[in-house]
Design an enzyme around this catalytic site. Sequence first.
Site, PDB file in Angstrom:
ATOM      1  CE1 TYR A 149      35.539  35.365  35.591  1.00 63.17           C
ATOM      2  CE2 TYR A 149      37.680  34.759  35.254  1.00 63.17           C
ATOM      3  CZ  TYR A 149      36.780  34.889  36.104  1.00 63.17           C
ATOM      4  OH  TYR A 149      36.895  35.074  37.576  1.00 63.17           O
ATOM      5  CG  ASP A 244      42.311  40.387  31.486  1.00 63.27           C
ATOM      6  OD1 ASP A 244      43.563  40.066  31.696  1.00 63.27           O
ATOM      7  OD2 ASP A 244      41.389  39.943  31.845  1.00 63.27           O
ATOM      8  CE  LYS A 272      44.364  32.248  34.778  1.00 61.86           C
ATOM      9  NZ  LYS A 272      43.206  33.065  34.284  1.00 61.86           N
TER      10      LYS A 272
HETATM   11  C1  LIG Z   1      42.231  34.056  34.950  1.00 63.77           C
HETATM   12  C2  LIG Z   1      41.836  35.299  34.267  1.00 63.77           C
HETATM   13  C3  LIG Z   1      41.510  36.427  35.333  1.00 63.77           C
HETATM   14  C4  LIG Z   1      41.515  36.269  36.698  1.00 63.77           C
HETATM   15  O1  LIG Z   1      42.367  35.868  37.487  1.00 63.77           O
HETATM   16  P1  LIG Z   1      42.161  35.370  38.838  1.00 63.77           P
HETATM   17  O2  LIG Z   1      43.763  35.313  39.322  1.00 63.77           O
HETATM   18  O3  LIG Z   1      41.736  34.022  38.736  1.00 63.77           O
HETATM   19  O4  LIG Z   1      41.549  36.134  39.545  1.00 63.77           O
HETATM   20  C5  LIG Z   1      41.366  37.780  34.672  1.00 63.77           C
HETATM   21  N1  LIG Z   1      41.365  37.941  33.188  1.00 63.77           N
HETATM   22  C6  LIG Z   1      41.804  36.862  32.518  1.00 63.77           C
HETATM   23  C7  LIG Z   1      42.092  37.081  30.835  1.00 63.77           C
HETATM   24  C8  LIG Z   1      42.131  35.574  32.951  1.00 63.77           C
HETATM   25  O5  LIG Z   1      42.325  34.506  32.264  1.00 63.77           O
END
Ligand SMILES: *Cc1c(COP(=O)(O)O)cnc(C)c1O
Length: 436
Positions: A149, A244, A272
């Site tokens: 994701y 990511d 995060k």
């Molecule tokens: C949570 C997450 C996102 C998205 O971040 P948001 O702050 O919710 O937009 C993107 N990539 C990864 C790996 C994530 O865990």
Amino acid sequence: MKAQDISREKSAELFEKAKKYFPGGVNSPVRAFKSVYGTPLFIEKGDKAHLWDADGNEFIDFCCSWGPLILGHNHPAIREAVQAQLGKGLSFGAPTLLENELAELILSNNKYIEKIRFVSSGTEAVMSAIRLARGYTKRDKIVKFEGCYHGHSDSLLVKAGSGLVTFGETSSAGVPKAFADETIVISLNDKKALEQVFVDFKDQIAAVIIEGVPANNGLLIQDKEYIHFLREITKAHGTLLIFDEVITGFRLGFEGAAKYYDIQPDIITYGKIIGGGMPVGAYGASAEIMSNISPDGAVYQAGTLSGNPVAMAAGIAALQVLAQPGFYEKLEKTTQQFVEEIRSFVTEKNYEVKIFTVGSIFWFAFTAQEKIQSAEQIDPASMEKYKVMHRELLNRGIYFGPSGYEVGFISAAHTEEDLNKAVTAIKEALMVTFEG
Ligand SMILES: *Cc1c(COP(=O)(O)O)cnc(C)c1O
């Protein structure tokens, strides 16, 4: 033995109201408790590793706001930094010293990036990184992995069907087919699929994006050797590798998964933890790649609230704690002990459940398989077991994420007492799950 159901009277009432205001009653779909029992709990406050809901129930929290709260709730240093900033104004739309401070703290402790740009969410960070990769390589296609994701931007809400390479099957309505066609989805942990994609789309792939350690669809820990293979093949084809690290950044260590795998990605995204609980995202790369971002370069990216002073203050306070020597070693050791206790119990009981873990992340997988390294290996039927465990845990004062595909997090605020209580509750919940 089954524990008595906790009262959710107030939460249920608030949820009924919320449904009038928001689609599904929530502002982010995973909060809706669709795949577990009962209505979502409305949270009133958090302190250290504890949460209190609107009905006054108290929980030990292992969701930790889905990852950001590595220091737990209401950390005094973060709270004080935010409070100090509040008296000076909330937003200026002009540069502040605080942005420099957070950047310096990150860049001087992270050898994998030379320049950084702050944004306001993980989604925004990844979306911008993709645009940067496309602008830099002058190519359009991107490759992602099934089960990873990367936020909810159009290009990345595409998932794979079965088969070696599946094209453009959107997993969200509203994503134009033309966008989806530019996103190629392959399985994790499959070298052949990776090789094939570079044959089929030779000189067309701007970037391959992968989560530092995939942790949004179970915890799919990849072998170091595979990640190095990914690095080599992308480099050989002039394709950028985007890590990511929105979850793994500042979680697996101050330098995240890049350090964990000993890999130099081309672009890294953060979110995060970086904001200490406030909305912050970021992406970074070499000075050369970052010079393509406006106003230096032709790749446009902007934000009214980017580098927001209150959010920067929270991020600085959080990261200062994380940068202290021994922080991660201690947290990992705590996590290992916690996981080992549960592991020995399930081994003794012969329950079909594995607990996968990396850093301070853990995931309960109801499976007999020794390893789970790709999304296809997860049996959707196993989620029924999670559902029962989740209910039994809530009834015993333990808050896990409301889906079996979600990982759990240990924070530095979890005390030995918290974890002992949780282990006891987890054992009982597993007994109900497997034996009724
Ligand atoms: C949570 C997450 C996102 C998205 O971040 P948001 O702050 O919710 O937009 C993107 N990539 C990864 C790996 C994530 O865990």
